[in-house]
Design a protein around this motif. Structure first.
Motif, PDB file in Angstrom:
ATOM      1  N   GLY A  31     -42.306 -59.318 -10.920  1.00 41.02           N
ATOM      2  CA  GLY A  31     -43.446 -58.631 -10.312  1.00 41.02           C
ATOM      3  C   GLY A  31     -43.911 -57.457 -11.151  1.00 41.02           C
ATOM      4  O   GLY A  31     -45.116 -57.216 -11.298  1.00 41.02           O
ATOM      5  N   TYR A  32     -42.960 -56.728 -11.720  1.00 39.59           N
ATOM      6  CA  TYR A  32     -43.290 -55.608 -12.608  1.00 39.59           C
ATOM      7  C   TYR A  32     -44.060 -56.119 -13.825  1.00 39.59           C
ATOM      8  O   TYR A  32     -45.098 -55.552 -14.205  1.00 39.59           O
ATOM      9  CB  TYR A  32     -41.995 -54.904 -13.023  1.00 39.59           C
ATOM     10  CG  TYR A  32     -42.160 -53.676 -13.891  1.00 39.59           C
ATOM     11  CD1 TYR A  32     -43.064 -52.676 -13.562  1.00 39.59           C
ATOM     12  CD2 TYR A  32     -41.375 -53.504 -15.022  1.00 39.59           C
ATOM     13  CE1 TYR A  32     -43.184 -51.537 -14.347  1.00 39.59           C
ATOM     14  CE2 TYR A  32     -41.486 -52.363 -15.809  1.00 39.59           C
ATOM     15  CZ  TYR A  32     -42.394 -51.387 -15.476  1.00 39.59           C
ATOM     16  OH  TYR A  32     -42.510 -50.261 -16.244  1.00 39.59           O
ATOM     17  N   ALA A  33     -43.574 -57.197 -14.404  1.00 37.24           N
ATOM     18  CA  ALA A  33     -44.249 -57.774 -15.572  1.00 37.24           C
ATOM     19  C   ALA A  33     -45.663 -58.228 -15.203  1.00 37.24           C
ATOM     20  O   ALA A  33     -46.608 -58.017 -15.979  1.00 37.24           O
ATOM     21  CB  ALA A  33     -43.439 -58.934 -16.131  1.00 37.24           C
ATOM     22  N   LEU A  34     -45.826 -58.836 -14.044  1.00 32.03           N
ATOM     23  CA  LEU A  34     -47.161 -59.250 -13.599  1.00 32.03           C
ATOM     24  C   LEU A  34     -48.071 -58.040 -13.405  1.00 32.03           C
ATOM     25  O   LEU A  34     -49.246 -58.077 -13.771  1.00 32.03           O
ATOM     26  CB  LEU A  34     -47.071 -60.054 -12.303  1.00 32.03           C
ATOM     27  CG  LEU A  34     -46.597 -61.497 -12.436  1.00 32.03           C
ATOM     28  CD1 LEU A  34     -46.279 -62.093 -11.065  1.00 32.03           C
ATOM     29  CD2 LEU A  34     -47.630 -62.326 -13.169  1.00 32.03           C
ATOM     30  N   GLY A 154     -38.195 -55.339  -2.497  1.00 34.85           N
ATOM     31  CA  GLY A 154     -39.519 -55.895  -2.264  1.00 34.85           C
ATOM     32  C   GLY A 154     -40.361 -55.010  -1.355  1.00 34.85           C
ATOM     33  O   GLY A 154     -41.565 -54.839  -1.587  1.00 34.85           O
ATOM     34  N   LEU A 155     -39.721 -54.431  -0.349  1.00 37.10           N
ATOM     35  CA  LEU A 155     -40.426 -53.522   0.552  1.00 37.10           C
ATOM     36  C   LEU A 155     -40.932 -52.293  -0.208  1.00 37.10           C
ATOM     37  O   LEU A 155     -42.089 -51.888  -0.053  1.00 37.10           O
ATOM     38  CB  LEU A 155     -39.509 -53.099   1.703  1.00 37.10           C
ATOM     39  CG  LEU A 155     -40.095 -52.141   2.723  1.00 37.10           C
ATOM     40  CD1 LEU A 155     -41.221 -52.821   3.505  1.00 37.10           C
ATOM     41  CD2 LEU A 155     -39.010 -51.663   3.678  1.00 37.10           C
ATOM     42  N   VAL A 156     -40.079 -51.717  -1.055  1.00 34.88           N
ATOM     43  CA  VAL A 156     -40.487 -50.554  -1.850  1.00 34.88           C
ATOM     44  C   VAL A 156     -41.613 -50.941  -2.805  1.00 34.88           C
ATOM     45  O   VAL A 156     -42.618 -50.232  -2.922  1.00 34.88           O
ATOM     46  CB  VAL A 156     -39.286 -49.960  -2.627  1.00 34.88           C
ATOM     47  CG1 VAL A 156     -39.730 -48.913  -3.636  1.00 34.88           C
ATOM     48  CG2 VAL A 156     -38.272 -49.369  -1.666  1.00 34.88           C
ATOM     49  N   ALA A 157     -41.444 -52.066  -3.489  1.00 32.41           N
ATOM     50  CA  ALA A 157     -42.460 -52.509  -4.454  1.00 32.41           C
ATOM     51  C   ALA A 157     -43.800 -52.787  -3.766  1.00 32.41           C
ATOM     52  O   ALA A 157     -44.858 -52.535  -4.346  1.00 32.41           O
ATOM     53  CB  ALA A 157     -41.977 -53.750  -5.196  1.00 32.41           C
ATOM     54  N   ASP A 158     -43.764 -53.306  -2.539  1.00 32.29           N
ATOM     55  CA  ASP A 158     -45.004 -53.605  -1.813  1.00 32.29           C
ATOM     56  C   ASP A 158     -45.628 -52.366  -1.179  1.00 32.29           C
ATOM     57  O   ASP A 158     -46.830 -52.337  -0.944  1.00 32.29           O
ATOM     58  CB  ASP A 158     -44.740 -54.640  -0.711  1.00 32.29           C
ATOM     59  CG  ASP A 158     -44.555 -56.035  -1.267  1.00 32.29           C
ATOM     60  OD1 ASP A 158     -44.898 -56.264  -2.451  1.00 32.29           O
ATOM     61  OD2 ASP A 158     -44.041 -56.901  -0.525  1.00 32.29           O
ATOM     62  N   THR A 159     -44.809 -51.363  -0.881  1.00 30.36           N
ATOM     63  CA  THR A 159     -45.309 -50.163  -0.217  1.00 30.36           C
ATOM     64  C   THR A 159     -46.061 -49.256  -1.175  1.00 30.36           C
ATOM     65  O   THR A 159     -47.109 -48.702  -0.831  1.00 30.36           O
ATOM     66  CB  THR A 159     -44.149 -49.384   0.438  1.00 30.36           C
ATOM     67  OG1 THR A 159     -43.505 -50.255   1.372  1.00 30.36           O
ATOM     68  CG2 THR A 159     -44.641 -48.149   1.157  1.00 30.36           C
ATOM     69  N   LEU A 160     -45.539 -49.102  -2.378  1.00 28.82           N
ATOM     70  CA  LEU A 160     -46.169 -48.232  -3.376  1.00 28.82           C
ATOM     71  C   LEU A 160     -47.146 -49.046  -4.219  1.00 28.82           C
ATOM     72  O   LEU A 160     -46.960 -50.250  -4.396  1.00 28.82           O
ATOM     73  CB  LEU A 160     -45.098 -47.595  -4.267  1.00 28.82           C
ATOM     74  CG  LEU A 160     -44.083 -46.702  -3.541  1.00 28.82           C
ATOM     75  CD1 LEU A 160     -42.957 -46.302  -4.477  1.00 28.82           C
ATOM     76  CD2 LEU A 160     -44.774 -45.479  -2.966  1.00 28.82           C
ATOM     77  N   PRO A 161     -48.167 -48.405  -4.763  1.00 28.58           N
ATOM     78  CA  PRO A 161     -49.128 -49.164  -5.581  1.00 28.58           C
ATOM     79  C   PRO A 161     -48.484 -49.661  -6.887  1.00 28.58           C
ATOM     80  O   PRO A 161     -47.605 -48.993  -7.436  1.00 28.58           O
ATOM     81  CB  PRO A 161     -50.228 -48.135  -5.881  1.00 28.58           C
ATOM     82  CG  PRO A 161     -49.577 -46.804  -5.689  1.00 28.58           C
ATOM     83  CD  PRO A 161     -48.501 -46.981  -4.680  1.00 28.58           C
ATOM     84  N   GLY A 165     -44.476 -48.991  -7.597  1.00 29.41           N
ATOM     85  CA  GLY A 165     -43.440 -49.532  -6.723  1.00 29.41           C
ATOM     86  C   GLY A 165     -42.332 -50.206  -7.516  1.00 29.41           C
ATOM     87  O   GLY A 165     -41.146 -50.040  -7.231  1.00 29.41           O
ATOM     88  N   TYR A 166     -42.735 -50.980  -8.532  1.00 27.83           N
ATOM     89  CA  TYR A 166     -41.738 -51.654  -9.368  1.00 27.83           C
ATOM     90  C   TYR A 166     -40.960 -50.651 -10.207  1.00 27.83           C
ATOM     91  O   TYR A 166     -39.749 -50.803 -10.410  1.00 27.83           O
ATOM     92  CB  TYR A 166     -42.409 -52.698 -10.259  1.00 27.83           C
ATOM     93  CG  TYR A 166     -43.020 -53.817  -9.459  1.00 27.83           C
ATOM     94  CD1 TYR A 166     -42.226 -54.763  -8.824  1.00 27.83           C
ATOM     95  CD2 TYR A 166     -44.400 -53.908  -9.301  1.00 27.83           C
ATOM     96  CE1 TYR A 166     -42.770 -55.780  -8.073  1.00 27.83           C
ATOM     97  CE2 TYR A 166     -44.965 -54.916  -8.550  1.00 27.83           C
ATOM     98  CZ  TYR A 166     -44.147 -55.859  -7.938  1.00 27.83           C
ATOM     99  OH  TYR A 166     -44.694 -56.856  -7.193  1.00 27.83           O
ATOM    100  N   GLN A 167     -41.623 -49.615 -10.679  1.00 27.73           N
ATOM    101  CA  GLN A 167     -40.925 -48.583 -11.438  1.00 27.73           C
ATOM    102  C   GLN A 167     -39.893 -47.881 -10.552  1.00 27.73           C
ATOM    103  O   GLN A 167     -38.779 -47.581 -11.008  1.00 27.73           O
ATOM    104  CB  GLN A 167     -41.922 -47.551 -11.981  1.00 27.73           C
ATOM    105  CG  GLN A 167     -42.764 -48.070 -13.127  1.00 27.73           C
ATOM    106  CD  GLN A 167     -43.853 -47.082 -13.485  1.00 27.73           C
ATOM    107  OE1 GLN A 167     -44.736 -46.802 -12.678  1.00 27.73           O
ATOM    108  NE2 GLN A 167     -43.773 -46.549 -14.695  1.00 27.73           N
ATOM    109  N   LEU A 171     -35.970 -47.843 -11.288  1.00 28.07           N
ATOM    110  CA  LEU A 171     -35.250 -46.574 -11.392  1.00 28.07           C
ATOM    111  C   LEU A 171     -34.068 -46.542 -10.426  1.00 28.07           C
ATOM    112  O   LEU A 171     -32.963 -46.115 -10.794  1.00 28.07           O
ATOM    113  CB  LEU A 171     -36.196 -45.400 -11.125  1.00 28.07           C
ATOM    114  CG  LEU A 171     -35.603 -44.007 -11.304  1.00 28.07           C
ATOM    115  CD1 LEU A 171     -35.104 -43.808 -12.731  1.00 28.07           C
ATOM    116  CD2 LEU A 171     -36.643 -42.949 -10.955  1.00 28.07           C
ATOM    117  N   LEU A 172     -34.270 -46.999  -9.204  1.00 28.13           N
ATOM    118  CA  LEU A 172     -33.165 -47.090  -8.252  1.00 28.13           C
ATOM    119  C   LEU A 172     -32.081 -48.040  -8.763  1.00 28.13           C
ATOM    120  O   LEU A 172     -30.887 -47.772  -8.621  1.00 28.13           O
ATOM    121  CB  LEU A 172     -33.670 -47.567  -6.881  1.00 28.13           C
ATOM    122  CG  LEU A 172     -34.499 -46.582  -6.073  1.00 28.13           C
ATOM    123  CD1 LEU A 172     -35.120 -47.278  -4.858  1.00 28.13           C
ATOM    124  CD2 LEU A 172     -33.646 -45.406  -5.638  1.00 28.13           C
TER     125      LEU A 172
END
Length: 183
Positions: A31-34, A154-161, A165-167, A171-172
């Motif tokens: 998802g980060y790569a996309l 996935g929740l964090v990645a979807d919540t932040l723009p 979110g992926y960053q 980092l976590l």
């Protein structure tokens, strides 16, 4: 260190390590790569990195020194290599995906021999009559943590723009990975 304490610590280490693995490989890093604009070929390379890196696992047989020290050093280096991947969005567009692939690939290459070294180290630590029960419990807990961790990531990645979110998840993941090395 007493064996019982070491076995308990290994479970905690594993739960943190599995979060690093799940959050720096698979769907979240894809998802980060996309979000960074990766084309299909880059996604295929990214997905194949863990498997290609396993070709270096037999190198562990030729490494000299303490299995414990080698495991810790290789894990530390492989996890730290993901930190620069967090900066990919700040690079020029044409360098974002190559940088992600470079750091992810280098991380995977360093981590591949760790499995062989760690298993050998743990075989000396876990009494033979307890190995089945111990690793069965450990693997079940790690599977549960990995599943819940992926959902949380996935929740964090979807919540932040995107790509923030992926960053945050990366980092976590690096933080969890570094804590696992400490444990």
């Amino acid at each position: 260190m007493k064996p019982e304490r070491s076995l308990r610590l290994s479970i905690w280490e594993g739960t943190l390590a599995v979060l690093f693995l799940y959050w720096t490989t698979g769907v979240l890093v894809t998802g980060y790569a996309l979000a960074l604009g990766a084309p299909p070929l880059a996604l295929a390379l990214l997905g194949s990195l863990p498997f290609l890196a396993q070709l270096t696992a037999p190198l562990a047989l030729f490494m000299r020194g303490s299995r414990r020290a080698l495991t810790v050093r290789l894990n530390l280096a492989s996890r730290l290599l993901f930190l620069p991947a967090l900066l990919a969005p700040f690079l020029p567009e044409g360098l974002r995906i190559p940088a992600l692939l470079l750091f992810a690939g280098a991380s995977q290459l360093l981590a591949a021999p760790v499995g062989v070294l760690w298993l050998s180290w743990m075989a000396d630590l876990v009494p033979q009559e307890r190995r089945g029960r111990y690793f069965g419990l450990r693997n079940a807990l790690l599977g549960l943590v990995g599943t819940l961790g992926n959902l949380l990531g996935g929740l964090v990645a979807d919540t932040l723009p995107p790509p923030t979110g992926y960053q945050a998840v990366l980092l976590l993941g690096v933080g969890a990975g570094l804590l696992s090395v400490l444990v």
